[in-house]
Design an enzyme around this catalytic site. Structure first.
Site, PDB file in Angstrom:
ATOM      1  CB  THR A  65      -0.938   0.099   1.033  1.00 29.43           C
ATOM      2  OG1 THR A  65      -1.312   1.436   1.462  1.00 29.43           O
ATOM      3  CG2 THR A  65      -0.260  -0.376   2.554  1.00 29.43           C
ATOM      4  CB  CYS A  98      -4.175   4.604  -4.004  1.00 26.53           C
ATOM      5  SG  CYS A  98      -5.082   3.605  -3.240  1.00 26.53           S
TER       6      CYS A  98
END
Length: 232
Positions: free
Chosen positions: A83, A197
Site C-alpha cells: 500500500t 494508491c
C-alpha cells in the site's frame, strides 16, 4: 531465490494484484514451474482504516511492525508494504526489523527517471496526496517535481478509493471522474501521472487516457521480482 515478505490486506483486492504480478514475473523470468517464494501477513483493513482516519498512526505502526516481525521470522529476506499510504510509517516498521523494506516510492521514482519524467501528477489517498512522506521523498531523494489535484478533486479521489475500490466496486462513472482529474494534472504541467494508491489500477488503466500512467502496484511487484531473483 530470495523470499519476499508481503504486508498485505490494505486492501485485499490490491494484495491479490501483488501476488499475481509477482508470481507472473518470476515465471516469466525463470520459466518452467518457478513461482515466487512469499511469506505474507494480511491484516484486517477495517482496523487499519479506522485508525488512519482517526489519526492514530502510532497504533497502525504497532500493528504493521508486529506483522513485519512475523514475516521476518517466517523467512522473508525483504519486505513490501502493499500500500502506498502506509509507507507513512515505514521508518517505524524499519526500526523493528532486521531486513530491508523495498520502498514503493523509490521503485516508482526509478521508473519515472528511466522514462525521463521530471514532473509528475500524483493520485492517491488524501494522506498520500497531501502529506510529505511520499511527495517529499520523490522530490528530495530523486529531484522529481510533484503536482496534486485541487482540494475538491482530492476529496473525490479519496472517497472513491475507500467507498468503492477497497470494497471491490468498479464503476464507469468513477473512472470518468479519475480520467478528468488526470487531464487536469496534465494541464498543470505533469508529464505523467502516478497511480499512487494500489487500488487505482483496478479502475484506471493506460487504455483509458493518453497521459502516461505509472501503476505503483505493478512497479513495486516488478522491483520485488528483480530483487528476489538477483543472484548477487
Amino acid at each position: 531465490m530470495k523470499t519476499i515478505g508481503l504486508l498485505g490486506g490494505m486492501s485485499w483486492e490490491s494484495t491479490l494484484s501483488y501476488y499475481k504480478s509477482i508470481n507472473e514475473g518470476v515465471k516469466e523470468k525463470l520459466g518452467g514451474l518457478n513461482s515466487a517464494k512469499i511469506c505474507m501477513y494480511s491484516v484486517n483493513f477495517e482496523e487499519i482504516e479506522k485508525l488512519q482516519h482517526s489519526g492514530h498512526w502510532d497504533e497502525t505502526a504497532r500493528i504493521l511492525s508486529d506483522a513485519a516481525v512475523s514475516v521476518e521470522k517466517g523467512g522473508a529476506d525483504f519486505i513490501l508494504i502493499c500500500t502506498n499510504t502506509m509507507h507513512k510509517i515505514a521508518p517505524e516498521i524499519e526500526a523493528n526489523i532486521n531486513i530491508p523494506i523495498l520502498h514503493i516510492a523509490d521503485a516508482t521514482a526509478e521508473k519515472l527517471l528511466e522514462s525521463g519524467i521530471k514532473k509528475v501528477g500524483l493520485l492517491g489517498t488524501n494522506f498520500t496526496m497531501e502529506q510529505d512522506f511520499y511527495k517529499g521523498r520523490l522530490t528530495e531523494k530523486f529531484g522529481i517535481e510533484v503536482v496534486v489535484p485541487e482540494k475538491h478533486d482530492r476529496l473525490k479521489v479519496h472517497e472513491i478509493i475507500y467507498q468503492e475500490l477497497c470494497r471491490g466496486e468498479i464503476k464507469d462513472d468513477s473512472r470518468t471522474v479519475y480520467t478528468q482529474i488526470i487531464d487536469k494534472l496534465r494541464n498543470q504541467g505533469a508529464d505523467a501521472v502516478i497511480l499512487g494508491c494500489t487500488e487505482i489500477a483496478l479502475l484506471v488503466q493506460q487504455q483509458h487516457t493518453i497521459v502516461p500512467l505509472f501503476d505503483t502496484t505493478a512497479i513495486h511487484a516488478e522491483a520485488a521480482v528483480r530483487l528476489a531473483t538477483n543472484k548477487d
